[in-house]
Design a protein around this motif. Sequence first.
Motif, short mmCIF file in Angstrom:
data_model
loop_
_atom_site.label_atom_id
_atom_site.label_comp_id
_atom_site.label_asym_id
_atom_site.label_seq_id
_atom_site.Cartn_x
_atom_site.Cartn_y
_atom_site.Cartn_z
N CYS A 1 -1.81 1.00 6.89
CA CYS A 1 -2.83 -0.06 7.09
C CYS A 1 -2.69 -0.59 8.21
O CYS A 1 -1.78 -1.11 8.93
CB CYS A 1 -2.34 -1.03 5.69
N GLY B 1 0.67 -1.40 -0.09
CA GLY B 1 -0.06 -0.11 0.18
C GLY B 1 0.85 1.30 -0.11
O GLY B 1 0.43 2.13 0.51
N CYS C 1 -4.08 -4.12 2.94
CA CYS C 1 -5.09 -3.22 2.31
C CYS C 1 -5.18 -3.44 0.93
O CYS C 1 -4.15 -2.70 0.37
CB CYS C 1 -4.62 -2.02 2.74
N GLY D 1 -8.59 -0.27 2.34
CA GLY D 1 -8.38 -1.26 3.33
C GLY D 1 -8.55 -2.66 2.79
O GLY D 1 -8.05 -2.81 1.60
N ARG E 1 -8.99 -5.08 7.29
CA ARG E 1 -7.93 -4.21 7.32
C ARG E 1 -8.39 -2.79 6.95
O ARG E 1 -9.58 -2.63 6.04
CB ARG E 1 -6.89 -4.78 6.23
N SER F 1 -7.63 1.36 5.95
CA SER F 1 -6.72 2.21 5.43
C SER F 1 -6.88 3.52 6.41
O SER F 1 -7.85 3.96 6.22
CB SER F 1 -6.92 2.76 4.00
#
Length: 172
Positions: free
Chosen positions: A82, A20, A140, A153, A157, A159
Amino acid sequence: MPDSDQNTGQRCKQQCWSAGYKFAGTQGGVECFCGNIFINHGIGMGCTTMCSGSNNGEMCGGLWHLSLFETGLYVPNGFIGCYKDKRDRILSTSLYSSDSITGDVCKQDCKDAGYRYAGTEGLECFCGHTFKDYTKETGCNAWCSGNQNERCGGHWRISLYDTSCEFVNYLK
C-alpha cells in the motif's frame, strides 16, 4: 508491527488486516508480524510464550517460533504494498474506472496492455512501466467493488502490484 505489552493473536490479526496483509503471526509474547506469503518451515512445539495481553493463557509463539494466523483478507499474487499517492500519480497511466474492480483484474489488464505495474485506488485501475518512490503506507482500506474480501487502495492510497509475478505455492 511495534512490540506491544497488550499483544494477543486477535489484536495482531486485526493490526495486520488493517494494514492490508493476508497473514499475521505472534512471536515471543510481544511481537506481531504481518505478510502476504510465508515459507513453511514445519510445525514445531515451541509456541510456549504467553501473549503479553492475554489473561486466559493464550500463547503468542516462542523463541524462534511463530503462531501463524490468516487475517481473512484476500491479497492478489504480485502485491507489492500500500502506497501513498499524490496528484503526480505513482503510476503514469489511468487505465479505467470500474464498479467491479479487483486487484487481479487490474493487474491482468495492465499486463495485457504491456505494463509492468498495476494499482487499484478505489474504483480506478492505474498502470505504469515504473512507479515513483513514494512512501509505503497503511490505509488501503477501501473494499474492492468486485471482491468484498480484498482491499483496493483508499483515500490517496494505492494498492500496488507487479504484473510479472506468477503464483508460487510457498505452502508446500
